[in-house]
Design a protein around this motif. Sequence first.
Motif, PDB file in Angstrom:
ATOM      1  N   CYS A   1      73.664   5.088  35.903  1.00 22.50           N
ATOM      2  CA  CYS A   1      74.853   4.237  35.799  1.00 22.50           C
ATOM      3  C   CYS A   1      75.065   3.688  34.394  1.00 22.50           C
ATOM      4  O   CYS A   1      75.978   2.901  34.166  1.00 22.50           O
ATOM      5  CB  CYS A   1      74.767   3.078  36.786  1.00 22.50           C
TER       6      CYS A   1
ATOM      7  N   ALA B   1      75.601  -1.395  34.807  1.00 23.22           N
ATOM      8  CA  ALA B   1      76.664  -0.680  35.520  1.00 23.22           C
ATOM      9  C   ALA B   1      77.992  -1.420  35.474  1.00 23.22           C
ATOM     10  O   ALA B   1      79.052  -0.810  35.572  1.00 23.22           O
ATOM     11  CB  ALA B   1      76.246  -0.450  36.973  1.00 23.22           C
TER      12      ALA B   1
ATOM     13  N   ILE C   1      80.422   1.671  35.461  1.00 21.40           N
ATOM     14  CA  ILE C   1      80.185   2.582  36.583  1.00 21.40           C
ATOM     15  C   ILE C   1      81.495   3.175  37.117  1.00 21.40           C
ATOM     16  O   ILE C   1      81.531   4.306  37.596  1.00 21.40           O
ATOM     17  CB  ILE C   1      79.382   1.882  37.725  1.00 21.40           C
TER      18      ILE C   1
ATOM     19  N   ALA D   1      72.302   3.433  40.628  1.00 20.97           N
ATOM     20  CA  ALA D   1      72.582   2.072  40.149  1.00 20.97           C
ATOM     21  C   ALA D   1      71.608   1.075  40.760  1.00 20.97           C
ATOM     22  O   ALA D   1      71.974  -0.040  41.112  1.00 20.97           O
ATOM     23  CB  ALA D   1      74.022   1.686  40.485  1.00 20.97           C
TER      24      ALA D   1
END
Length: 197
Positions: free
Chosen positions: A93, A21, A31, A9
């Motif tokens: 992500c 994300a 995420i 990420a």
Amino acid sequence: MNATAIILAGGKSSRMGTNKALLPMDGKPNIELIKDQLTPFFSDIIVVTNDFEAYEFLKVPMVKDEYVGKGPLAGIHTGLKNSNTETNFFVACDMPFVSGELAQYLVSLCENYDAVVPNINGTLHPLFSVFKKETLPKIEQCLQAERLRIRDFLNEVAVLFVHENDIDPVLVGNIEKVFYNMNYPVDYEKARNWLKQ
């Protein structure tokens, strides 16, 4: 096989215009959706990010890039360096439909290889792949030489490329969705429509 799942990420999300994300998916940040899908299969999950504050809510260990601004290869380097296991599954992500079952399967194939990388319909997916910790010296060489393409690194290690017919028996659901990543707002809208269906 004991393995760590590592979520990358650290990107700038410049094409999306906002942090990929953290885009809301099914009522939670993207995420977190990825983390939830990996948690049943991996006891250790790490997030590679240069913004710890943004991801504190995940309640998992976070690590910062040693080579800042060097792209995904630097993220893989950071993840491997901070992992406590020899075998490690990496995912970007921006892949909301990641399959924990498939990740675990790729890990199981890595025993005699340095890396396991899906090659789906002619497209490599190094950000949904397995890498061994022992590849760290090769990655460092590439980073120091400014050879930042993951493909360059893959040319120097023993890679098992896995194709769609190899994963059909373990894949539940749509293969296009599992390897789908969101770069642009239109990609995000497509992912949200899939979720609604």
